[in-house]
Scaffold this motif. Structure first.
Motif, PDB file in Angstrom:
ATOM      1  N   MET A  78      11.994   2.315   2.142  1.00  0.00           N
ATOM      2  CA  MET A  78      10.603   2.037   1.798  1.00  0.00           C
ATOM      3  C   MET A  78      10.012   3.153   0.951  1.00  0.00           C
ATOM      4  O   MET A  78      10.366   4.325   1.103  1.00  0.00           O
ATOM      5  CB  MET A  78       9.751   1.897   3.069  1.00  0.00           C
ATOM      6  N   LYS A  79       9.089   2.757   0.079  1.00  0.00           N
ATOM      7  CA  LYS A  79       8.323   3.734  -0.683  1.00  0.00           C
ATOM      8  C   LYS A  79       6.854   3.326  -0.633  1.00  0.00           C
ATOM      9  O   LYS A  79       6.506   2.181  -0.937  1.00  0.00           O
ATOM     10  CB  LYS A  79       8.819   3.803  -2.125  1.00  0.00           C
ATOM     11  N   PHE A  80       6.003   4.279  -0.220  1.00  0.00           N
ATOM     12  CA  PHE A  80       4.584   4.016  -0.028  1.00  0.00           C
ATOM     13  C   PHE A  80       3.798   4.534  -1.231  1.00  0.00           C
ATOM     14  O   PHE A  80       3.940   5.701  -1.613  1.00  0.00           O
ATOM     15  CB  PHE A  80       4.087   4.675   1.258  1.00  0.00           C
ATOM     16  N   ALA A  81       2.974   3.658  -1.819  1.00  0.00           N
ATOM     17  CA  ALA A  81       2.199   4.029  -3.006  1.00  0.00           C
ATOM     18  C   ALA A  81       1.034   4.932  -2.631  1.00  0.00           C
ATOM     19  O   ALA A  81       0.489   4.848  -1.524  1.00  0.00           O
ATOM     20  CB  ALA A  81       1.692   2.774  -3.705  1.00  0.00           C
ATOM     21  N   GLU A  82       0.633   5.793  -3.571  1.00  0.00           N
ATOM     22  CA  GLU A  82      -0.451   6.740  -3.298  1.00  0.00           C
ATOM     23  C   GLU A  82      -1.816   6.078  -3.328  1.00  0.00           C
ATOM     24  O   GLU A  82      -2.811   6.682  -2.943  1.00  0.00           O
ATOM     25  CB  GLU A  82      -0.400   7.891  -4.309  1.00  0.00           C
ATOM     26  N   LYS A  83      -1.919   4.876  -3.840  1.00  0.00           N
ATOM     27  CA  LYS A  83      -3.182   4.153  -3.816  1.00  0.00           C
ATOM     28  C   LYS A  83      -2.929   2.692  -3.483  1.00  0.00           C
ATOM     29  O   LYS A  83      -1.788   2.203  -3.568  1.00  0.00           O
ATOM     30  CB  LYS A  83      -3.900   4.277  -5.164  1.00  0.00           C
TER      31      LYS A  83
END
Length: 485
Positions: A78-83
């Protein structure tokens, strides 16, 4: 007196106004404190999730201690976006989820604990879907027993690991900060299927695997399809210490156990590949030797009697020339006996025969599920009925996808006793599902096969896998054999 009464009234009113003002101020302070705490927790964990530019490995382990026939673990990158609170992911669940990035939303909520919730539909929701016809889950109504909302329990001191617990199904989960190499391999190059194939090749044909702790060998059964690992350590004549836990792929070259196996003070927690061979590690990172023997050192009968193994799976190859499936038992040493045993069900009733020939019915496999503590086992017949009412149903034929078949299990229960010669005596108790009783010929086919004999269990094998044979000790004749787990 009126004047004095008026003065008292004014004092009381003033005191009430002061009290109400104080309450309003305290209530406001409490609201502000709660809001600040929620905001602080959101910022803390959202910043943590987005701080890993390479993303996170998310390993989720359903509760197989309570539901041992459930699959034991699932892996996600998983990769979580900064916005915008968006998360992209791939999963090892199947080739489609491992080969295409999915995007959805996540939220962080705060109650008694901070909660990470995957709030719009994602791969996690598909695997967790309670409709087992959608995802092949263990039980209709519960799916794969996976959560999509998790309480955050704690983080490691270096903030590289997050420990979580599912809010509904009590799924154990761990998030591990990924490296750039892992992120690129899984999110860009879609290597989950390659990783699974490497481990499958390393396990292929290794039917007597053991881990060595101190001077002791413990049987290690690694079931990649079931996503479980079982360790069995012979303790005494009547006792085997059993450790069953879920497994999940951790990056590109490692399988991480949900619960470490403790033997002789050594905590085995990880299996990895070294030059294509299986190697174990303990929680300190120390190598634990993996040794191979011809068969497990603990007898097959004892493994089932004590619950180290719980199930024997027998595939229905004898109907696959009709249904178009690839046969699984071609190299089994007792294939003829196996298919004869199963043929008694496929041919038990004229209606069943016609259903198979017309592709209205598909038999998949039989699972013999032992309940060691109750001295019972369930003989589960797993099959599907063609559903013409599904959207775009193409008609029943051997080419028709399984997606157009409703899956059912007909369970028949037996009670058993055993003696010191490791011989079962069977007592038929009846169908455990109301519709199973509607096919008496199907029921009688198995009932008559199992209750007449002095049966025991022994190991057999192919060049690729370990098998368990259910055989008559008086004659040596095998009734059936199947895959243990």
């Amino acid at each position: 007196m009126k004047t004095k009464s008026l003065i008292n009234t004014i004092y009381v009113a003033a005191a009430a106004l002061l009290f109400l003002g104080s309450c309003e101020k305290e209530s406001g302070d409490l609201r502000n404190y709660a809001t600040e705490k929620i905001d602080a927790n959101f910022q803390k964990y959202d910043s943590l999730l987005t701080s890993s530019k390479a993303g996170w490995k998310f390993l989720a382990y359903p509760n197989i201690a309570e539901f041992p026939s459930n699959k034991g673990g699932f892996s996600f990158m998983m990769k979580f976006a900064e916005k915008d609170q968006r998360v992209t992911m791939v999963s090892d669940f199947d080739s489609e989820m491992g080969g295409k990035v999915s995007e959805s939303k996540y939220t962080i909520k705060f109650t008694s604990l901070s909660t990470l919730s995957f709030s719009t539909y994602s791969y996690i929701h598909h695997i967790a879907d309670p409709n087992s016809m959608v995802n092949g889950g263990e039980k209709l109504g519960w799916g794969n027993r996976l959560d999509f909302e998790y309480s955050i329990l704690k983080t490691s001191a270096n903030q590289d690991t997050i420990y979580l617990k599912g809010n509904l199904q009590a799924t154990d989960a761990i998030m591990i900060r990924a490296s750039e190499q892992e992120s690129n391999a899984l999110l860009n190059q879609f290597q989950y299927e390659d990783i699974k194939a490497k481990f499958a090749k390393a396990v292929d044909g290794k039917v007597g695997l053991h881990v060595k702790t101190g001077n002791n060998l413990s049987v290690m059964t690694l079931s990649l399809d079931q996503r479980q690992i079982v360790f069995a350590k012979d303790v005494s004549e009547d006792s085997v210490y059993i450790h069953r836990t879920g497994i999940a792929y951790n990056g590109t070259n490692s399988i991480l156990l949900n619960k470490p196996f403790n033997s002789d003070g050594i905590m085995v927690s990880e299996i990895f590949l070294e030059n294509g061979k299986l190697v174990a590690k303990d929680t300190k990172g120390t190598i634990v030797p993996v040794e191979e023997r011809e068969f497990p050192i603990i007898p097959a009968f004892k493994m089932y009697r004590t619950g180290a193994y719980s199930t024997i799976r027998i595939p229905y190859d004898n109907t696959r020339w009709i249904t178009g499936y690839k046969a699984e038992t071609l190299d089994w040493p007792h294939r003829t006996q196996v298919q004869y045993f199963l043929g008694e069900t496929a041919g038990a009733d004229l209606g069943i025969i016609l259903g198979v020939i017309s592709a209205q019915i598909r038999f998949y496999d039989v699972t013999v599920q032992f309940k060691a503590a109750q001295r019972r086992f369930l003989l589960n017949i797993n099959f599907g009925f063609y559903d013409p009412d599904r959207p775009n149903a193409p008609g029943a034929s051997y080419r028709t996808s399984d997606d157009f078949y409703d899956r059912f299990t007909f369970p028949y229960q037996y009670r058993y006793t055993y003696n010191q010669d490791e011989v079962f005596t069977m007592y038929y108790e009846g169908p455990q599902f109301v519709y199973a009783a509607q096919l008496p010929n199907l029921k009688n086919a198995f009932k008559n096969s199992l209750i007449d004999g002095q049966y025991s269990l022994k190991y057999t094998k192919t060049n690729k896998e370990l098998l368990i044979a259910f055989y008559d000790k008086r004659t040596g004749n095998v009734l059936f054999e199947g895959q243990p787990y």
